[in-house]
Design an enzyme around this catalytic site. Structure first.
Site, short mmCIF file in Angstrom:
data_model
loop_
_atom_site.label_atom_id
_atom_site.label_comp_id
_atom_site.label_asym_id
_atom_site.label_seq_id
_atom_site.Cartn_x
_atom_site.Cartn_y
_atom_site.Cartn_z
N HIS B 207 47.33 41.63 84.73
CA HIS B 207 48.40 41.90 83.78
C HIS B 207 49.30 43.03 84.23
O HIS B 207 50.42 43.17 83.73
CB HIS B 207 47.81 42.16 82.38
CG HIS B 207 47.36 40.89 81.71
ND1 HIS B 207 47.66 40.58 80.42
CD2 HIS B 207 46.66 39.84 82.19
CE1 HIS B 207 47.15 39.40 80.10
NE2 HIS B 207 46.54 38.93 81.18
N SER B 211 51.12 37.07 87.02
CA SER B 211 50.67 35.93 87.81
C SER B 211 51.62 35.63 88.96
O SER B 211 52.85 35.75 88.82
CB SER B 211 50.57 34.69 86.93
OG SER B 211 49.49 34.80 86.05
N LYS B 235 47.73 24.53 77.49
CA LYS B 235 47.45 23.96 78.82
C LYS B 235 46.03 24.31 79.26
O LYS B 235 45.32 23.46 79.83
CB LYS B 235 48.48 24.51 79.82
CG LYS B 235 48.57 23.67 81.08
CD LYS B 235 49.73 24.11 81.95
CE LYS B 235 49.76 23.29 83.23
NZ LYS B 235 50.84 23.69 84.12
N ASP B 236 45.60 25.54 78.98
CA ASP B 236 44.23 25.94 79.31
C ASP B 236 43.21 25.13 78.50
O ASP B 236 42.20 24.70 79.02
CB ASP B 236 44.02 27.44 79.05
CG ASP B 236 44.53 28.29 80.22
OD1 ASP B 236 44.85 27.69 81.27
OD2 ASP B 236 44.60 29.51 80.08
N GLU B 279 20.83 26.37 97.30
CA GLU B 279 21.69 25.58 96.42
C GLU B 279 22.97 25.22 97.17
O GLU B 279 23.37 25.91 98.09
CB GLU B 279 22.04 26.38 95.16
CG GLU B 279 20.84 26.90 94.40
CD GLU B 279 20.41 28.27 94.90
OE1 GLU B 279 19.98 28.36 96.07
OE2 GLU B 279 20.48 29.23 94.15
#
Lengths: 275, 403
Positions: B207, B211, B235-236, B279
């Site tokens: 922030h 972005s 959208k998220d 894994e």
């Protein structure tokens, strides 16, 4: 689009690789069997699991434990309380006991050199899962295959023709003749040979034979049927909550699917002004 | 209601914070779906902490009880199977989200100035996740738990002088045993809470600089941006729906797809499994570790250094990339290098999955050679990226002035 093409190409390449990959272990892959519980719509064949429980109690539990299951839980497969009681009595236990075998660890070690593994999770704990356990139960030599071994060893040497026959019957790698001979000698000497066990020799003699258990519901009791039933039972024992998991899964996925479609519609609507 | 908020805001400016950092937070309008994976990783983190908390109420970190306590959760605890499968598959989907999140940053140049600190904090989170996942995998105390722990902790012994003592200190004894399990449980519980703290700093750093975006240019607030809410909340949320469908498919219908069968065998210190594999999300790094086998007595140490370096090299990525353009969308050479890097990492994973003595075409191509080649390509990416940008070999295509 180029991204999708690349991903597809990579998937294709990765898919091709096992065909040419040569790893050091030569154990054959257990052939796939049909299991009613397979797939997202599959559900356990309870009748088969119930018959399998009888096989497990009467045969397997002479040596093995199924300690994560209690006798009482067998009622989930359709046994009545009285039936559960009599099954428990076969092993000298009560219905609230865990399904522990008759053989204690010390005498097991004396008899076999190893403690027989607990069978509670056996269908989840081996690569090949149900197919593997089934393959082991059916992977001992038939009379015909034994005869072939005797025939080959009669003259004490392995010819090329005999090697081919052995390869297709015993599923062993016959490139190294000395190794084949040693294997056959050990086999004739009385060691337990199994086509699908890694390394071929295991402590367990053939546990299950044609006609060994009599079913009360009249189902035929061939080795194939007995082992199919007992593996179905062991598959249930390994995870008794599978049915609950799958039925809840449909509701969860159905809900999520509708929710996601709605979210997408709202997203389109909100972004309409921007685009 | 507004009176109460006024009273609170006068003392703690909550409304102002929510407005400036969430609802009205300016976000580039051209973010594509690759930008969803940050919020997806956060969602999985929350799922992991929530399910983990309840699992911990029923789990017993004791070498004699651990294995059966997991089966107790699977069989006797109400919806215990759901908690455990959500948690076990959550690890897989956490790494899927995080890997895509990192690769997105690499492709669009999100590590470039002024986002270096944001990028570094992300790598720190990634290291912490790997530690958490590794220790979590030990807790069921199956064969793969035990032997995976033995192999990985043993790597510390390669450290000169203090290595051997360090391993004993980590184990709390002379082998992986009850004290190891106990401390791994405590650390596995603690680390995710620290991850939450570092994630907060990650968001703070985000922030502060805002972005990046697919074009990779600095945006003009207002003209090029949209308020976070409702544009990116919806959208998220849509992305979460899609992600959850795939995740829940595995949880409910293929929960053991990413687990090793051997881990349903209780840990046995006397019996080594034929083939120990970590894994899937560690496989590429495991392959790098194993591919350094040609340095004799130094192989082990060199392998460990290479493995750590394969991730730590991301720290200097902001300084290696000298291109005047951030986004690879306008950088033809970098773009090709990037996809080579991705495919190469997948091949490394496949090499790591197979036994070290395996080969292709009946011995014609030993896997170890493929592993070494891919390791060279892995590090080669960083060297070549630096070369083509530092020496101006790459001619970027023209970049738009605004979105």
């Amino acid at each position: 689009m180029r991204l999708i093409k690349t991903i597809m190409a990579v998937c294709f390449a990765v898919g091709m690789v096992p065909a040419v990959l040569h790893a050091s272990s030569g154990t054959p892959i257990p052939p796939a069997q049909k299991w009613s519980q397979d797939g997202i719509f599959g559900s356990l064949d309870k009748a088969a699991a119930k018959r399998g429980a009888q096989v497990a109690v009467e045969v397997c539990m002479a040596c093995h434990s199924i300690s994560l299951v209690k006798f009482d839980q067998l009622r989930q497969l359709g046994f009545t309380e009285a039936e559960v009681k009599s099954l428990a009595e076969v092993q000298g236990r009560t219905k609230t006991d865990r399904m522990n075998g008759a053989l204690d660890e010390t005498s097991a070690k004396d008899a076999f050199g190893v403690v027989p593994p607990d069978l509670s999770l056996i269908t989840k704990a081996r690569k090949g899962y149900e197919d593997y356990t089934y393959a082991i139960l059916n992977g001992y030599l038939s009379d015909a295959e034994r005869e072939l071994v005797n025939k080959v060893m009669a003259d004490g040497s392995v010819s090329d023709q005999e090697a081919l026959e052995l390869q297709s019957a015993l599923l062993i790698n016959t490139h190294d003749k000395d190794h084949v001979k040693a294997t056959l000698e050990r086999l004739i000497g009385g060691a337990s040979f199994n086509k699908y066990f890694p390394g071929n020799f295991l402590a367990m003699p053939q546990p299950l034979n044609n006609g060994q258990v009599s079913y009360t519901d009249g189902t035929e009791n061939s080795l194939k049927q007995l082992s199919h039933d007992v593996v179905t039972f062991l598959s249930w024992a390994a995870e008794p909550t599978v049915a609950e998991r799958k039925s809840l899964g449909f509701w969860v996925l159905g809900y999520l699917f509708i929710l996601t479609v709605l979210l997408y519609a709202v997203k389109r609507r909100i972004w309409a002004a921007v685009h | 209601m507004s009176k109460i908020m006024e009273w609170i805001d006068a003392r703690l400016p909550v409304t102002e914070l929510i407005k400036s950092q969430a609802t009205e937070y300016p976000t580039p309008k051209n973010l594509n779906y690759w930008w969803n994976f940050g919020s997806l990783a956060l969602m999985v983190l929350i799922i992991m902490i929530a399910t983990g908390l309840f699992l911990a109420m029923h789990y017993k970190p004791d070498a004699l009880l651990a294995f059966n306590s997991v089966e107790h959760i699977m069989r006797d605890v109400n919806y215990g199977w759901l908690l455990r499968y959500m948690h076990a598959n959550g690890a897989t989907f956490f790494f899927i989200a995080v890997y895509i999140h990192i690769l997105r940053g690499m492709y669009y140049g999100s590590y470039r100035a002024p986002r270096e600190i944001l990028w570094w904090i992300g790598i720190v989170i990634f290291f912490m996740l790997m530690g958490t996942a590794f220790m979590g995998y030990v807790l069921p105390w199956g064969q793969m738990s035990y032997w995976g722990a033995a192999v990985i902790t043993n790597l510390m012994s390669a450290i000169p002088v203090v290595g051997e003592d360090l391993v004993v200190w980590i184990w709390g004894g002379f082998s992986v045993a009850d004290p190891t399990l106990n401390r791994f449980f405590v650390l596995h519980f603690l680390l995710p809470l620290l991850v939450v703290g570092v994630v907060v700093v990650h968001l703070w750093a985000l922030h502060a600089v805002h972005s990046n975006n697919p074009v990779g240019i600095d945006v003009h607030e207002g003209k090029d941006t949209l308020p976070f809410h409702p544009y990116f909340t919806i959208k998220d949320l849509y992305g979460m729906g899609v992600f959850l469908i795939i995740y829940c498919y595995f949880v409910f219908f293929a929960p053991n797809a990413f687990l090793e069968a051997d881990n349903y065998i209780p840990a046995d210190p006397m019996k080594t499994p034929a083939h120990i594999v970590p894994e899937w999300y560690f496989l590429p790094f495991y392959a790098i570790l194993r591919s350094i086998d040609f340095l004799g007595a130094f192989s082990k140490l060199a392998g460990v250094i290479a493995m750590v370096a394969s991730i730590a090299i991301l720290f200097i990525l902001p300084f290696l990339d000298r291109s005047p353009v951030r986004s690879f969308r306008y950088r033809p050479l970098s773009k090709q290098l990037f996809w080579l890097f991705v495919v190469n990492a997948i091949i490394l994973g496949w090499v790591g999955y197979n036994p070290p003595d395996a080969s292709l075409f009946h011995g014609a191509i030993p896997l170890i050679l493929i592993g070494r080649t891919c390791t060279a390509i892995y590090f080669g990416y960083f060297v070549l990226l630096w070369l083509i940008t530092a020496l101006n070999i790459e001619k970027p295509r023209p970049v738009p002035k605004s979105l």
